[in-house]
Design a protein around this motif. Sequence first.
Motif, mmCIF file in Angstrom:
data_model
loop_
_atom_site.group_PDB
_atom_site.id
_atom_site.type_symbol
_atom_site.label_atom_id
_atom_site.label_comp_id
_atom_site.label_asym_id
_atom_site.label_seq_id
_atom_site.Cartn_x
_atom_site.Cartn_y
_atom_site.Cartn_z
ATOM 1 N N MET A 158 0.851 -1.195 0.000
ATOM 2 C CA MET A 158 0.000 0.000 0.000
ATOM 3 C C MET A 158 0.888 1.246 0.000
ATOM 4 O O MET A 158 2.008 1.217 0.523
ATOM 5 C CB MET A 158 -0.868 0.038 1.257
ATOM 6 C CG MET A 158 -1.862 -1.090 1.392
ATOM 7 S SD MET A 158 -3.186 -1.056 0.189
ATOM 8 C CE MET A 158 -4.067 0.419 0.673
ATOM 9 N N LEU A 159 0.351 2.318 -0.563
ATOM 10 C CA LEU A 159 1.064 3.589 -0.467
ATOM 11 C C LEU A 159 1.113 4.027 0.991
ATOM 12 O O LEU A 159 0.150 3.806 1.745
ATOM 13 C CB LEU A 159 0.361 4.663 -1.301
ATOM 14 C CG LEU A 159 0.480 4.510 -2.816
ATOM 15 C CD1 LEU A 159 -0.446 5.489 -3.518
ATOM 16 C CD2 LEU A 159 1.913 4.723 -3.263
ATOM 17 N N ASP A 166 -2.726 9.316 -3.745
ATOM 18 C CA ASP A 166 -3.159 8.074 -4.376
ATOM 19 C C ASP A 166 -4.170 8.400 -5.475
ATOM 20 O O ASP A 166 -5.383 8.367 -5.246
ATOM 21 C CB ASP A 166 -3.775 7.148 -3.326
ATOM 22 C CG ASP A 166 -4.138 5.782 -3.863
ATOM 23 O OD1 ASP A 166 -4.059 5.582 -5.089
ATOM 24 O OD2 ASP A 166 -4.506 4.919 -3.064
ATOM 25 N N GLN A 210 -5.142 6.722 -8.094
ATOM 26 C CA GLN A 210 -6.035 5.600 -8.403
ATOM 27 C C GLN A 210 -7.138 5.494 -7.358
ATOM 28 O O GLN A 210 -8.301 5.282 -7.691
ATOM 29 C CB GLN A 210 -5.268 4.279 -8.457
ATOM 30 C CG GLN A 210 -4.498 4.069 -9.735
ATOM 31 C CD GLN A 210 -3.856 2.697 -9.753
ATOM 32 O OE1 GLN A 210 -3.113 2.349 -8.837
ATOM 33 N NE2 GLN A 210 -4.144 1.929 -10.775
ATOM 34 N N GLY A 211 -6.780 5.619 -6.112
ATOM 35 C CA GLY A 211 -7.767 5.576 -5.047
ATOM 36 C C GLY A 211 -8.773 6.700 -5.182
ATOM 37 O O GLY A 211 -9.983 6.512 -4.976
ATOM 38 N N GLU A 212 -8.289 7.883 -5.536
ATOM 39 C CA GLU A 212 -9.186 9.024 -5.713
ATOM 40 C C GLU A 212 -10.123 8.788 -6.894
ATOM 41 O O GLU A 212 -11.307 9.137 -6.833
ATOM 42 C CB GLU A 212 -8.374 10.305 -5.915
ATOM 43 C CG GLU A 212 -9.199 11.557 -5.990
ATOM 44 C CD GLU A 212 -10.045 11.819 -4.750
ATOM 45 O OE1 GLU A 212 -11.073 12.523 -4.903
ATOM 46 O OE2 GLU A 212 -9.737 11.344 -3.653
ATOM 47 N N ARG A 214 -7.951 4.016 -0.676
ATOM 48 C CA ARG A 214 -6.527 3.774 -0.937
ATOM 49 C C ARG A 214 -6.433 2.509 -1.783
ATOM 50 O O ARG A 214 -7.014 1.483 -1.447
ATOM 51 C CB ARG A 214 -5.749 3.579 0.364
ATOM 52 C CG ARG A 214 -5.817 4.740 1.331
ATOM 53 C CD ARG A 214 -5.142 5.971 0.856
ATOM 54 N NE ARG A 214 -3.697 5.836 0.952
ATOM 55 C CZ ARG A 214 -2.846 6.773 0.574
ATOM 56 N NH1 ARG A 214 -3.277 7.882 0.052
ATOM 57 N NH2 ARG A 214 -1.558 6.582 0.692
ATOM 58 N N GLN A 215 -5.737 2.598 -2.887
ATOM 59 C CA GLN A 215 -5.571 1.477 -3.808
ATOM 60 C C GLN A 215 -4.234 0.814 -3.519
ATOM 61 O O GLN A 215 -3.233 1.494 -3.306
ATOM 62 C CB GLN A 215 -5.594 2.017 -5.245
ATOM 63 C CG GLN A 215 -5.403 0.998 -6.312
ATOM 64 C CD GLN A 215 -6.713 0.393 -6.765
ATOM 65 O OE1 GLN A 215 -7.774 0.885 -6.464
ATOM 66 N NE2 GLN A 215 -6.610 -0.689 -7.484
ATOM 67 N N GLY A 216 -4.199 -0.504 -3.509
ATOM 68 C CA GLY A 216 -2.961 -1.233 -3.275
ATOM 69 C C GLY A 216 -2.869 -2.435 -4.182
ATOM 70 O O GLY A 216 -3.610 -2.560 -5.154
ATOM 71 N N GLU A 259 5.937 3.212 -0.486
ATOM 72 C CA GLU A 259 5.007 2.124 -0.177
ATOM 73 C C GLU A 259 5.434 1.378 1.082
ATOM 74 O O GLU A 259 6.624 1.269 1.376
ATOM 75 C CB GLU A 259 4.931 1.121 -1.335
ATOM 76 C CG GLU A 259 4.354 1.695 -2.615
ATOM 77 C CD GLU A 259 4.418 0.725 -3.772
ATOM 78 O OE1 GLU A 259 3.449 0.714 -4.556
ATOM 79 O OE2 GLU A 259 5.419 -0.007 -3.923
#
Length: 79
Positions: free
Chosen positions: A8-9, A15, A17-19, A37-39, A72
């Motif tokens: 994860m970041l 982030d 991608q998460g947004e 949050r994208q991981g 990360e």
Amino acid sequence: MKARVQVMLKAGVLDPQGEAVRHALRQLGFDGIEGVRQGKVVELDLAETDKAKAEAAVTEMCEKLLANTVIESYSIEVS
């Protein structure tokens, strides 16, 4: 043995991608999501039978390739 690595970041790192996922969920009518949050998850099948050695090897893999430790963090599960 099997190992699962979750990457994860780190907190404070933007982030995008998460947004984008958060925005898409909101557009689909899912209100109340304050953040995403994208991981990534990496699953490994290991020949090693000693758990401590497997954990050490996977940690080294993370430090060298699987995670960018500047931005990360990672967690490891070995079973």
